[in-house]
Enzyme design. Structure first.
Site, mmCIF file in Angstrom:
data_model
loop_
_atom_site.group_PDB
_atom_site.id
_atom_site.type_symbol
_atom_site.label_atom_id
_atom_site.label_comp_id
_atom_site.label_asym_id
_atom_site.label_seq_id
_atom_site.Cartn_x
_atom_site.Cartn_y
_atom_site.Cartn_z
ATOM 1 N N THR A 42 130.607 48.125 63.374
ATOM 2 C CA THR A 42 129.523 46.982 62.514
ATOM 3 C C THR A 42 127.951 48.225 61.840
ATOM 4 O O THR A 42 127.379 47.499 61.129
ATOM 5 C CB THR A 42 129.784 45.649 63.069
ATOM 6 N N HIS A 47 124.790 49.764 71.354
ATOM 7 C CA HIS A 47 123.671 48.995 71.511
ATOM 8 C C HIS A 47 123.206 48.140 73.206
ATOM 9 O O HIS A 47 124.630 48.844 73.655
ATOM 10 C CB HIS A 47 123.451 48.118 70.585
ATOM 11 N N HIS A 50 127.242 47.259 74.155
ATOM 12 C CA HIS A 50 127.731 47.299 74.506
ATOM 13 C C HIS A 50 127.907 48.799 76.240
ATOM 14 O O HIS A 50 129.202 48.731 76.445
ATOM 15 C CB HIS A 50 128.802 48.119 73.341
ATOM 16 N N LYS A 84 129.588 34.343 65.716
ATOM 17 C CA LYS A 84 129.005 33.988 64.708
ATOM 18 C C LYS A 84 128.689 32.593 64.016
ATOM 19 O O LYS A 84 130.592 32.164 63.995
ATOM 20 C CB LYS A 84 129.688 35.111 63.459
ATOM 21 N N ARG A 88 130.809 37.833 58.917
ATOM 22 C CA ARG A 88 130.244 38.719 58.537
ATOM 23 C C ARG A 88 129.376 39.893 57.644
ATOM 24 O O ARG A 88 130.475 39.775 56.608
ATOM 25 C CB ARG A 88 130.465 39.765 59.729
ATOM 26 N N GLN A 173 144.388 42.828 65.786
ATOM 27 C CA GLN A 173 143.425 43.026 67.492
ATOM 28 C C GLN A 173 144.408 42.587 68.577
ATOM 29 O O GLN A 173 145.500 43.722 68.611
ATOM 30 C CB GLN A 173 142.496 42.360 67.950
ATOM 31 N N ASP A 194 133.646 36.873 75.665
ATOM 32 C CA ASP A 194 133.430 35.974 74.504
ATOM 33 C C ASP A 194 135.593 36.655 73.462
ATOM 34 O O ASP A 194 135.978 35.890 72.402
ATOM 35 C CB ASP A 194 132.864 36.176 73.337
ATOM 36 N N LYS A 229 121.880 35.499 75.265
ATOM 37 C CA LYS A 229 122.620 37.601 74.816
ATOM 38 C C LYS A 229 121.555 38.094 75.667
ATOM 39 O O LYS A 229 120.302 38.236 75.312
ATOM 40 C CB LYS A 229 122.982 37.346 74.234
ATOM 41 N N LYS A 232 118.296 41.649 72.869
ATOM 42 C CA LYS A 232 117.612 41.377 71.501
ATOM 43 C C LYS A 232 115.936 41.718 72.097
ATOM 44 O O LYS A 232 115.498 41.153 72.600
ATOM 45 C CB LYS A 232 117.905 40.421 71.198
ATOM 46 N N THR A 233 115.159 42.590 71.280
ATOM 47 C CA THR A 233 113.662 41.813 71.408
ATOM 48 C C THR A 233 113.225 41.415 69.568
ATOM 49 O O THR A 233 114.366 41.118 68.970
ATOM 50 C CB THR A 233 113.210 43.434 71.634
#
Length: 409
Positions: A42, A47, A50, A84, A88, A173, A194, A229, A232-233
């Site tokens: 995506t 990041h 992962h 989400k 997406r 999947q 998740d 989570k 993230k910044t």
């Protein structure tokens, strides 16, 4: 000798499994297990979210098992609704192909893909060739809408609306697992907690179609003590690509995490022996900063290199010691289009440097007294920085107590 399953458990990595005793037996056993973890393409970089998956792949490979990194060239066309609130963004095939190539390059730093020790597969190679009617008859027949709607990834979307294309994701999947079970002997699917419902779908599909047993296991999600989570910044995700998140910024992210999260991150993400981590666990008060530096160093070394980790450590120490500039500090050249009458707005500089995602956020920080230019704290959101302030060809903007950014002419 402690088995790899017990090692994962001791580090707090294991959340759920379809058959915990059998999975423990297989992973601790002498025979290699072929397992897979999926990565939807995506973005054009992996990041921090992962990173945990990659470290687990590495641990299991070191224990003698064979990982498959499944890149979602096909499933990314649909989009996983998990976690989400909205659908997406739809990417083009060209964008996804580019992202897949970037993922593969980055993964090779963590997993050894030489001589068949691990595989990189792309589910576009089989999903994009499927005949839809055949797929519905051969695979869709094993899924009931009633059961699918009980999955958390669908339940949480029912009020705002779940598109039909997303509803197909779980089936796709699950089919991935069945395909790799047949093609390369993959018997285990791993993923974040998740992904539990999607993993169950694949295990159940193999049982129904092949009348044989396959296994699934999920990992604890990388979250703070408050359950948020990590990775993230204010300026966005913490990327593994040094062009998107510099080694210094990556180091600083881990150096600045909450005291309560340090040991958990050490256990889950680093390859430090648990005995060594226990020594850091005993630290209290200001001494915890030693544990934070160690965590940041180890993770920066893993993702970038020991040399980059050492540079980031030295830069961090100089900043914490004296607030001084450093050649390794994140740097952004001044966008000359922002200059008017020999000066530039502070809010524009902050957004340009990625210190805040918007001028509104920058204004709030300035008004709260959280921004300095050089040694001067700025309280006026309308403040403009004169080009004369760039005495040595740069200025330094400080956000909060620990974030520094150099702006060069």
């Amino acid at each position: 000798m402690v088995g790899i399953f017990n090692e994962l458990q001791a580090r707090g990595l294991i959340a759920q499994s379809t058959n915990m005793e059998r999975v423990e037996e297989l992973l601790n056993g002498d025979k290699p297990v072929t397992f897979y973890i999926g990565f939807d393409a995506t973005a054009d970089s992996l990041h921090v979210g992962h990173f945990l998956q990659l470290t687990v792949m590495r641990r299991l490979q070191q224990a003698g098992h064979r990982p498959i990194a499944l890149l979602g060239g096909g499933t990314t066309l649909v989009g996983d609704p998990t976690g989400k609130t909205d659908m997406r963004k739809m990417l083009t095939k060209e964008e996804i192909a580019h992202n897949v190539e970037r993922f593969q390059q980055q993964m090779s730093k963590f997993v050894d893909f030489t001589d068949g020790r691990a595989l990189v597969l792309n589910n576009a190679d089989w999903l994009c060739k499927l005949n839809y009617l055949d797929f519905l008859r051969d695979v869709g027949v094993y899924f009931t809408v009633n059961k699918m709607l009980t999955a958390e990834c669908f339940k949480s979307r029912m009020e705002k609306g779940l598109s039909f294309i997303e509803f197909n994701y779980m089936i796709m999947q699950s089919y991935d697992f069945l395909h790799m079970y047949d093609a390369v002997g993959c018997t285990m699917e791993l993923g974040g907690d998740d992904q539990w419902a999607n993993i169950l779908g694949g295990v159940d599909l193999i049982r129904r179609v092949k009348r044989e047993e396959a296994y699934g296991m999920t990992f604890t999600l990388l979250t703070t003590k408050e359950g948020k989570k990590m990775g993230k910044t204010e300026s966005g995700a913490v990327w593994l690509d040094p062009e998107k998140t510099s080694p210094y910024e990556f180091f600083q992210y881990w150096r600045n995490i909450d005291d309560a999260d340090v040991i958990n991150c050490m256990k889950m993400l680093t390859f430090m022996p648990l005995e060594e981590i226990a020594q850091y666990e005993a630290l209290q008060d200001r001494e915890i900063n030693r544990a934070k530096e160690k965590l940041a160093f180890e993770l920066t070394k893993l993702v970038h290199s020991e040399e980059e980790a050492q540079k980031a450590l030295e830069a961090s120490k100089s900043l914490f010691a004296a607030g001084s500039a450093s050649e390794h500090m994140p740097t952004t050249p001044l966008d000359q289009s922002l200059v008017q009458d020999g000066s530039v707005g502070l809010l524009d500089l902050m957004v340009m440097a990625g210190l805040t995602p918007s001028k509104g956020e920058a204004r709030r920080l300035v008004q709260q007294g959280g921004v300095s230019v050089g040694e001067e704290k700025i309280a006026d959101a309308q403040h403009r920085v004169s080009l004369d302030a760039f005495k040595d060809g740069f200025i330094i903007i400080k956000k909060g107590k620990k974030t520094f950014h150099k702006i060069t002419l």
